[in-house]
Scaffold this motif. Structure first.
Motif, PDB file in Angstrom:
ATOM      1  N   VAL A   2       8.745   3.556 -35.300  1.00  0.00           N
ATOM      2  CA  VAL A   2       7.679   4.086 -34.448  1.00  0.00           C
ATOM      3  C   VAL A   2       6.869   5.086 -35.252  1.00  0.00           C
ATOM      4  O   VAL A   2       7.376   5.745 -36.144  1.00  0.00           O
ATOM      5  N   THR A   3       5.620   5.164 -34.967  1.00  0.00           N
ATOM      6  CA  THR A   3       4.781   6.145 -35.635  1.00  0.00           C
ATOM      7  C   THR A   3       4.119   7.023 -34.576  1.00  0.00           C
ATOM      8  O   THR A   3       4.184   6.733 -33.385  1.00  0.00           O
ATOM      9  N   GLU A   4       3.493   8.081 -35.072  1.00  0.00           N
ATOM     10  CA  GLU A   4       2.872   9.019 -34.155  1.00  0.00           C
ATOM     11  C   GLU A   4       1.727   8.376 -33.374  1.00  0.00           C
ATOM     12  O   GLU A   4       1.476   8.686 -32.227  1.00  0.00           O
ATOM     13  N   THR A   5       1.038   7.429 -34.048  1.00  0.00           N
ATOM     14  CA  THR A   5      -0.163   6.883 -33.425  1.00  0.00           C
ATOM     15  C   THR A   5       0.144   5.753 -32.446  1.00  0.00           C
ATOM     16  O   THR A   5      -0.581   5.556 -31.488  1.00  0.00           O
ATOM     17  N   ASN A   6       1.238   5.003 -32.709  1.00  0.00           N
ATOM     18  CA  ASN A   6       1.479   3.866 -31.820  1.00  0.00           C
ATOM     19  C   ASN A   6       2.364   4.208 -30.624  1.00  0.00           C
ATOM     20  O   ASN A   6       2.740   3.338 -29.868  1.00  0.00           O
ATOM     21  N   THR A   7       2.737   5.466 -30.491  1.00  0.00           N
ATOM     22  CA  THR A   7       3.610   5.824 -29.362  1.00  0.00           C
ATOM     23  C   THR A   7       3.141   7.113 -28.684  1.00  0.00           C
ATOM     24  O   THR A   7       3.832   8.118 -28.715  1.00  0.00           O
ATOM     25  N   PRO A   8       1.956   7.082 -28.071  1.00  0.00           N
ATOM     26  CA  PRO A   8       1.482   8.303 -27.410  1.00  0.00           C
ATOM     27  C   PRO A   8       2.420   8.757 -26.298  1.00  0.00           C
ATOM     28  O   PRO A   8       2.574   9.957 -26.051  1.00  0.00           O
ATOM     29  N   GLY A   9       3.084   7.809 -25.643  1.00  0.00           N
ATOM     30  CA  GLY A   9       4.013   8.167 -24.577  1.00  0.00           C
ATOM     31  C   GLY A   9       5.205   8.937 -25.101  1.00  0.00           C
ATOM     32  O   GLY A   9       5.684   9.875 -24.473  1.00  0.00           O
ATOM     33  N   LEU A  10       5.647   8.539 -26.269  1.00  0.00           N
ATOM     34  CA  LEU A  10       6.793   9.208 -26.890  1.00  0.00           C
ATOM     35  C   LEU A  10       6.453  10.660 -27.216  1.00  0.00           C
ATOM     36  O   LEU A  10       7.246  11.572 -26.982  1.00  0.00           O
ATOM     37  N   ARG A  11       5.242  10.853 -27.726  1.00  0.00           N
ATOM     38  CA  ARG A  11       4.805  12.207 -28.069  1.00  0.00           C
ATOM     39  C   ARG A  11       4.705  13.071 -26.818  1.00  0.00           C
ATOM     40  O   ARG A  11       5.078  14.251 -26.817  1.00  0.00           O
ATOM     41  N   ALA A  12       4.205  12.477 -25.737  1.00  0.00           N
ATOM     42  CA  ALA A  12       4.079  13.221 -24.482  1.00  0.00           C
ATOM     43  C   ALA A  12       5.456  13.606 -23.947  1.00  0.00           C
ATOM     44  O   ALA A  12       5.671  14.727 -23.475  1.00  0.00           O
ATOM     45  N   ARG A  13       6.412  12.688 -24.054  1.00  0.00           N
ATOM     46  CA  ARG A  13       7.788  12.979 -23.606  1.00  0.00           C
ATOM     47  C   ARG A  13       8.401  14.085 -24.456  1.00  0.00           C
ATOM     48  O   ARG A  13       9.056  15.006 -23.956  1.00  0.00           O
ATOM     49  N   GLU A  14       8.165  13.972 -25.749  1.00  0.00           N
ATOM     50  CA  GLU A  14       8.676  14.988 -26.687  1.00  0.00           C
ATOM     51  C   GLU A  14       8.126  16.367 -26.328  1.00  0.00           C
ATOM     52  O   GLU A  14       8.876  17.351 -26.240  1.00  0.00           O
ATOM     53  N   LYS A  15       6.830  16.419 -26.069  1.00  0.00           N
ATOM     54  CA  LYS A  15       6.170  17.690 -25.752  1.00  0.00           C
ATOM     55  C   LYS A  15       6.700  18.266 -24.439  1.00  0.00           C
ATOM     56  O   LYS A  15       6.967  19.469 -24.334  1.00  0.00           O
ATOM     57  N   ALA A  16       6.883  17.378 -23.472  1.00  0.00           N
ATOM     58  CA  ALA A  16       7.362  17.841 -22.166  1.00  0.00           C
ATOM     59  C   ALA A  16       8.763  18.441 -22.279  1.00  0.00           C
ATOM     60  O   ALA A  16       9.079  19.479 -21.664  1.00  0.00           O
ATOM     61  N   ILE A  17       9.599  17.825 -23.078  1.00  0.00           N
ATOM     62  CA  ILE A  17      10.967  18.361 -23.273  1.00  0.00           C
ATOM     63  C   ILE A  17      10.893  19.688 -24.021  1.00  0.00           C
ATOM     64  O   ILE A  17      11.516  20.675 -23.627  1.00  0.00           O
ATOM     65  N   ALA A  18      10.117  19.703 -25.100  1.00  0.00           N
ATOM     66  CA  ALA A  18      10.048  20.914 -25.937  1.00  0.00           C
ATOM     67  C   ALA A  18       9.537  22.107 -25.144  1.00  0.00           C
ATOM     68  O   ALA A  18      10.031  23.239 -25.319  1.00  0.00           O
ATOM     69  N   GLU A  19       8.577  21.880 -24.276  1.00  0.00           N
ATOM     70  CA  GLU A  19       7.971  22.998 -23.545  1.00  0.00           C
ATOM     71  C   GLU A  19       8.965  23.703 -22.620  1.00  0.00           C
ATOM     72  O   GLU A  19       8.766  24.863 -22.243  1.00  0.00           O
TER      73      GLU A  19
END
Lengths: 285, 64
Positions: A2-19
């Motif tokens: 997976v890369t940063e660009t092809n998984t916007p949902g993954l990044r959003a999930r990551e951010k939500a957990i981190a916050e």
């Protein structure tokens, strides 16, 4: 992969957990420097009056030096009190006070550390790149070399940036160095040479090797990986997470720099499935 | 600024005179040894500190 660009949902999930781990008042990072720096300052009268043997003072001072940097690191990122708060001055106070044993200005460390975040492992722009090494022994050697005259990258980084903040930091660096070595010379020539050597200079040199090893090298080794999920790694330290200054989970700090250090292990556990999906090096943790 | 740069360029020599010399002298005195060649502990410390400082400045290292 997976890369940063092809998984916007993954990044959003990551951010939500981190916050969930950002915010709150990190009491430990306030108490820690108040105790550590005050203890180091107290060593001087204790040793000079004979209440504490010099060898014991040396051992305590060495621990003080290895512990002096981290609270300032939290202050560099405005974690203790965020920018914009009317209490932000307290963040700056803790940052400066923590660094008294190292006699390093918060301004210098903040500017150069932010450059490290912007350009992690960049051979030309990362101020910590002189620590690049393939093995632990080579990294210790690098830390010793970095301490030699005109071998570190921080002054060069400040000159390259040339911003008003960098100029102020350069001035602070010069003043700090001049005052520190004047104080060492004054102590040494006034009959306290061994105290100056064993309570300050030598513990600082040992502390800097430890700090460079665990904070600059270990989480980024071999310091060639580039990119958000590749430039920092988790690792298992022989001395555990506390003995390695909390650096086992430093990958969390590079992803979300405002998560307090004491929450890194919990944030790591929560983010672990996403980090695995990203292909991060989790060092067997 | 040039003066400041010049002084910082002399850093290792200043360190040799300002810190290393009295540390060497104090170490000799504390260990109960005599400085060689009939020198006092302070004279030997200064001589050693200056020589090591000049070498460190030229080689940009204290270690090799």
């Amino acid at each position: 992969m997976v890369t940063e660009t092809n998984t916007p949902g993954l990044r959003a999930r990551e951010k939500a957990i981190a916050e969930q781990f950002i915010g709150g008042f990190p009491w430990i990072m306030v108490i820690w420097p108040l105790v550590n720096t005050s203890l180091w300052l107290a060593l001087w009268p204790l040793v000079m009056t004979g209440a504490l043997p010099l060898w014991a003072g040396f051992l305590i001072a060495t621990v003080n030096m290895t512990a002096a940097y981290l609270p300032s690191h939290e202050a560099q990122h405005h974690i203790i009190v965020p920018e914009g708060s009317r209490w932000h001055w307290f963040n700056e106070f803790i940052g400066w006070y923590a660094l008294i044993p190292m006699f390093a200005p918060l301004t210098v460390l903040r500017v150069t550390h932010f450059e490290h975040h912007r350009h992690t492992n960049d051979p030309l722009l990362d101020p910590d790149i002189p620590m690049a090494a393939n093995s632990a022994w080579a990294a210790i050697g690098r830390a010793l070399v970095k301490g030699q005259p005109r071998h570190d990258r921080y002054g060069m980084t400040l000159q390259r940036l040339g911003t008003s903040g960098a100029k102020t930091a350069s001035l602070h660096a010069m003043l700090a160095k001049a005052v520190q070595y004047s104080m060492l010379a004054a102590l040494a020539w006034s009959g306290h040479a061994l105290e100056a050597l064993l309570l300050w200079w030598l513990p600082l040199k040992i502390g800097l090797v430890y700090i460079n090893f665990y904070l600059s090298w270990a989480p980024h080794r071999p310091m060639t990986g580039r990119g958000r999920y590749k430039d920092t790694r988790a690792f298992s330290s022989f001395f555990g997470n506390i003995g390695s200054s909390g650096m086992q989970y430093h990958i969390i700090h590079h992803l979300y720099p405002t998560i307090p250090l004491n929450r890194h292990p919990a944030a790591f556990r929560a983010l672990r499935p996403i980090l695995e999906e990203r292909g991060c090096d989790l060092g067997g943790l | 600024m040039r003066v400041v740069g010049f002084l910082f360029g002399l850093g290792p020599i200043l360190f040799g005179v300002g810190f290393l010399a009295p540390v060497i002298a104090a170490a000799i005195t504390a260990s109960g040894l005599d400085a060689p060649a009939g020198l006092s502990a302070v004279q030997f410390g200064l001589l050693t500190g200056i020589i090591l400082g000049v070498i460190a400045r030229q080689r940009r290292t204290w270690l090799w």
